[in-house]
Design a protein around this motif. Structure first.
Motif, PDB file in Angstrom:
ATOM      1  N   THR A   1     -25.622  80.717 -35.923  1.00 47.83           N
ATOM      2  CA  THR A   1     -26.079  80.136 -34.666  1.00 47.83           C
ATOM      3  C   THR A   1     -24.859  79.832 -33.803  1.00 47.83           C
ATOM      4  N   LEU A   2     -24.921  80.237 -32.538  1.00 47.95           N
ATOM      5  CA  LEU A   2     -23.838  79.980 -31.601  1.00 47.95           C
ATOM      6  C   LEU A   2     -24.241  78.882 -30.632  1.00 47.95           C
ATOM      7  N   LEU A   3     -23.447  77.806 -30.584  1.00 42.13           N
ATOM      8  CA  LEU A   3     -23.594  76.743 -29.601  1.00 42.13           C
ATOM      9  C   LEU A   3     -22.408  76.806 -28.643  1.00 42.13           C
ATOM     10  N   GLY A   4     -22.578  76.278 -27.452  1.00 46.02           N
ATOM     11  CA  GLY A   4     -21.482  76.242 -26.494  1.00 46.02           C
ATOM     12  C   GLY A   4     -22.010  76.113 -25.095  1.00 46.02           C
ATOM     13  N   GLU A   5     -21.141  75.726 -24.179  1.00 46.53           N
ATOM     14  CA  GLU A   5     -21.591  75.489 -22.820  1.00 46.53           C
ATOM     15  C   GLU A   5     -21.955  76.790 -22.126  1.00 46.53           C
ATOM     16  N   SER A   6     -22.734  76.688 -21.047  1.00 44.29           N
ATOM     17  CA  SER A   6     -23.103  77.856 -20.266  1.00 44.29           C
ATOM     18  C   SER A   6     -21.848  78.521 -19.731  1.00 44.29           C
ATOM     19  N   GLY A   7     -21.791  79.861 -19.861  1.00 40.46           N
ATOM     20  CA  GLY A   7     -20.620  80.587 -19.409  1.00 40.46           C
ATOM     21  C   GLY A   7     -19.518  80.683 -20.439  1.00 40.46           C
ATOM     22  N   SER A   8     -19.756  80.173 -21.654  1.00 39.30           N
ATOM     23  CA  SER A   8     -18.715  80.226 -22.692  1.00 39.30           C
ATOM     24  C   SER A   8     -18.628  81.590 -23.357  1.00 39.30           C
ATOM     25  N   GLY A   9     -19.573  82.471 -23.058  1.00 38.43           N
ATOM     26  CA  GLY A   9     -19.513  83.831 -23.594  1.00 38.43           C
ATOM     27  C   GLY A   9     -20.536  84.162 -24.653  1.00 38.43           C
ATOM     28  N   LYS A  10     -21.459  83.243 -24.955  1.00 38.15           N
ATOM     29  CA  LYS A  10     -22.421  83.481 -26.035  1.00 38.15           C
ATOM     30  C   LYS A  10     -23.313  84.691 -25.738  1.00 38.15           C
ATOM     31  N   SER A  11     -23.923  84.715 -24.557  1.00 42.63           N
ATOM     32  CA  SER A  11     -24.824  85.817 -24.220  1.00 42.63           C
ATOM     33  C   SER A  11     -24.059  87.119 -24.014  1.00 42.63           C
ATOM     34  N   LEU A  12     -22.827  87.036 -23.514  1.00 42.89           N
ATOM     35  CA  LEU A  12     -22.015  88.251 -23.383  1.00 42.89           C
ATOM     36  C   LEU A  12     -21.735  88.871 -24.744  1.00 42.89           C
ATOM     37  N   LEU A  13     -21.521  88.025 -25.760  1.00 43.72           N
ATOM     38  CA  LEU A  13     -21.358  88.536 -27.116  1.00 43.72           C
ATOM     39  C   LEU A  13     -22.579  89.351 -27.538  1.00 43.72           C
TER      40      LEU A  13
ATOM     41  N   MET B   1     -18.606  77.858 -29.297  1.00 39.02           N
ATOM     42  CA  MET B   1     -17.782  78.604 -28.360  1.00 39.02           C
ATOM     43  C   MET B   1     -17.414  77.759 -27.151  1.00 39.02           C
ATOM     44  N   LEU B   2     -16.208  77.970 -26.650  1.00 35.65           N
ATOM     45  CA  LEU B   2     -15.714  77.282 -25.459  1.00 35.65           C
ATOM     46  C   LEU B   2     -14.730  78.201 -24.759  1.00 35.65           C
ATOM     47  N   ASP B   3     -14.973  78.434 -23.471  1.00 36.47           N
ATOM     48  CA  ASP B   3     -14.080  79.267 -22.662  1.00 36.47           C
ATOM     49  C   ASP B   3     -13.816  80.634 -23.302  1.00 36.47           C
ATOM     50  N   GLY B   4     -14.868  81.233 -23.857  1.00 33.33           N
ATOM     51  CA  GLY B   4     -14.758  82.587 -24.392  1.00 33.33           C
ATOM     52  C   GLY B   4     -14.171  82.691 -25.777  1.00 33.33           C
ATOM     53  N   GLU B   5     -13.879  81.580 -26.432  1.00 35.79           N
ATOM     54  CA  GLU B   5     -13.311  81.597 -27.773  1.00 35.79           C
ATOM     55  C   GLU B   5     -14.205  80.832 -28.736  1.00 35.79           C
ATOM     56  N   MET B   6     -14.206  81.253 -30.009  1.00 38.56           N
ATOM     57  CA  MET B   6     -14.930  80.513 -31.034  1.00 38.56           C
ATOM     58  C   MET B   6     -13.970  79.459 -31.593  1.00 38.56           C
ATOM     59  N   ILE B   7     -14.240  78.187 -31.236  1.00 44.12           N
ATOM     60  CA  ILE B   7     -13.291  77.119 -31.559  1.00 44.12           C
ATOM     61  C   ILE B   7     -13.581  76.441 -32.883  1.00 44.12           C
ATOM     62  N   GLU B   8     -14.797  76.631 -33.414  1.00 40.61           N
ATOM     63  CA  GLU B   8     -15.133  75.998 -34.697  1.00 40.61           C
ATOM     64  C   GLU B   8     -16.266  76.786 -35.340  1.00 40.61           C
ATOM     65  N   ARG B   9     -16.196  76.917 -36.656  1.00 35.49           N
ATOM     66  CA  ARG B   9     -17.228  77.651 -37.384  1.00 35.49           C
ATOM     67  C   ARG B   9     -17.307  77.132 -38.799  1.00 35.49           C
ATOM     68  N   GLY B  10     -18.538  77.051 -39.339  1.00 38.20           N
ATOM     69  CA  GLY B  10     -18.732  76.600 -40.703  1.00 38.20           C
ATOM     70  C   GLY B  10     -20.198  76.392 -40.988  1.00 38.20           C
TER      71      GLY B  10
END
Length: 483
Positions: free
Chosen positions: A39-51, A235-244
């Motif tokens: 599951t990907l969380l993150g603010e709008s525009g962080s790149g989730k849907s682009l992925l 995700m934040l600013d196009g990068e995956m900053i935390e995962r687990g």
């Protein structure tokens, strides 16, 4: 073969997406095991849907991608998008963020779901006509069963424009799920749904996982992330900053942004002070005995209320109860079957405004966002500097306005639509799920902006939201269509 030896459902390695010289997604890598969930969380525009679009090979024109993608062990260069098209519906299926755009407006609901079953299960070319007819009947039966399972039996013979946004989301989910692809990418599957419907969608996702289907789930819904388990990526600013592991990340987030994301969940909001009552408070609209039906289906009847300046009134009721229809009647976009709505005298025709549930419906698809906003400013003699301030408060980069509506994220488009309405300084705003595409942090900021605007500009707000916690935190009172 052990589960550990099975080919991963999806491997993304060094994926980047750019628009000109601007990097939108930077060097993202992850793997989803067969039957697993990310599951990907993150603010709008962080790149989730682009992925998701890059994985499908369906990026908007003008965007470039690099890296490699392997779906079920079949490895391709990310830039070679066309090579992944043959697997659509068979190897990987995508439930897009905008249900209205995912459905055929000329086809009834039952047919849209049945068509997927039919295409998956139809006999090979050359079989007898009776086999084809049997497959078609079976597809219709499966479609009716699937629609009934999500409370959509009454919608089977309707067109998409005749059903609510929440119902359209469920129909699109069923049509995608019917293909049975081993990898499903679901983009905001619970947006605009009431609590009971969210539970049903979570149940469907868990059931799909139990059958071995792997999931890449993009959502702003922390509750959904917990409900389906698996792994969580932030995700934040196009990068995956935390995962687990999802439970571990949400219980003890390591990154500051993840901590803010969890803290901004609407369940943790403090209630805003109620609008101050005063003898001079003015009535913006009077609703007197309003009722509406579509065919034999009665949505609501005998609804009455006074809407006053500066107050936030929540319109509540289950999905399909007519919340959007009620708001459109108040705006004058629909006529009621009974009763009437009376505006306060002296209001301009544009004094009542709407924030659409699906922001794509509010913009010309082939005009840049800047062009659309400049036309509005020129037509109504507004101040562009005020718009700049609203966009800055919602953390929207000015460069976004040079794109087409389809080239920005749903959350970015939703905020731009909100800024456009606030710029008009209307007497009443019908806000139809105005934060459904926003992450919890931005959702909290946007709702605060909307509430502040109402208080400071003597503007009434009719608010539709599926989130009971938001209603509890910000609404002065509510109109319940099912009371």
């Amino acid at each position: 073969m052990n589960a550990q030896d099975r080919v991963p459902a999806l491997v993304v390695d060094g994926l980047s997406v750019s628009h000109g010289a601007q990097a939108l997604v930077r060097d993202v890598s992850f793997a989803i095991p067969a039957g697993g969930v990310l599951t990907l969380l993150g603010e709008s525009g962080s790149g989730k849907s682009l992925l998701a679009q890059a994985i499908m090979g369906n990026l908007p024109a003008g965007l470039r991608c690099a890296g490699t993608i392997a779906i079920g062990g079949e490895r391709t260069g990310a830039a070679d998008q066309r090579s992944r098209h043959a697997g659509w519906g068979r190897r990987v299926a995508l439930l897009p963020q905008e249900p209205w755009l995912a459905l055929d407006p000329t086809m009834k609901v039952r047919r849209q779901v049945a068509e997927t079953y039919e295409l998956v299960s139809h006999p090979a070319r050359g079989h007898e006509e009776d086999d084809w007819r049997s497959a078609k009947v079976n597809a219709r039966t499966l479609a009716d069963r699937a629609l009934a399972s999500l409370g959509l039996g009454d919608a089977a013979d309707k067109y998409p424009f005749m059903i609510s946004g929440g119902m359209a989301q469920r129909v699109a989910f069923l049509a995608t799920h019917a293909a049975g692809a081993p990898l499903m990418i679901v983009d905001e599957p619970t947006k605009g749904l009431d609590a009971d419907r969210r539970g049903e969608v979570a149940g469907l996702l868990r059931a799909a996982r139990a059958r071995g289907i792997s999931l890449l789930c993009i959502t702003h819904d922390i509750w959904l992330a917990r409900a389906i388990g698996g792994e969580l990526g932030v995700m934040l600013d196009g990068e995956m900053i935390e995962r687990g592991d999802t439970a571990d990340v949400l219980a003890a987030p390591k990154h500051d942004y993840t901590r803010r994301l969890v803290a901004a969940d609407p369940a943790n909001w403090s209630a805003r002070p109620a609008a101050a009552g005063a003898p001079q408070r003015r009535i913006v609209a009077t609703i007197d005995g309003v009722g509406k039906s579509f065919g034999s289906q009665r949505l609501f009847d005998g609804i009455g209320a006074h809407i006053e300046v500066g107050e936030i009134v929540a319109v509540t009721g289950p999905s399909g109860s007519g919340k959007t229809t009620f708001g459109n009647i108040v705006l004058g976009l629909l006529k009621p079957d009974a009763g009437r709505v009376t505006r306060a005298t002296g209001l301009a025709p544009a004094a009542f405004q709407k924030i659409y549930q699906d922001p794509a419906a509010a913009f010309a698809p082939r005009a840049s966002l800047r062009r659309s906003l400049m036309d509005l400013v020129r037509l109504h003699r507004l101040d562009w500097n005020v718009l700049d301030g609203l966009l800055a408060r919602m953390r929207l980069a000015p460069a976004l306005l040079d794109r087409l509506p389809g080239q920005v994220s749903g959350g970015e488009l939703q905020r731009i639509a909100l800024a456009r309405v606030l710029l008009m300084k209307p007497a009443l705003i019908f806000a139809d799920e105005p934060t459904s595409r926003l992450d919890p942090v931005m959702q909290q900021e946007v709702v605060s902006l909307l509430a502040d605007h109402a208080r400071e500009n003597a503007c009434a707000v009719l608010l539709v939201t599926h989130d009971a916690e938001i209603v509890q935190a910000v609404a002065d009172r509510r109109i319940d269509l099912q009371s």
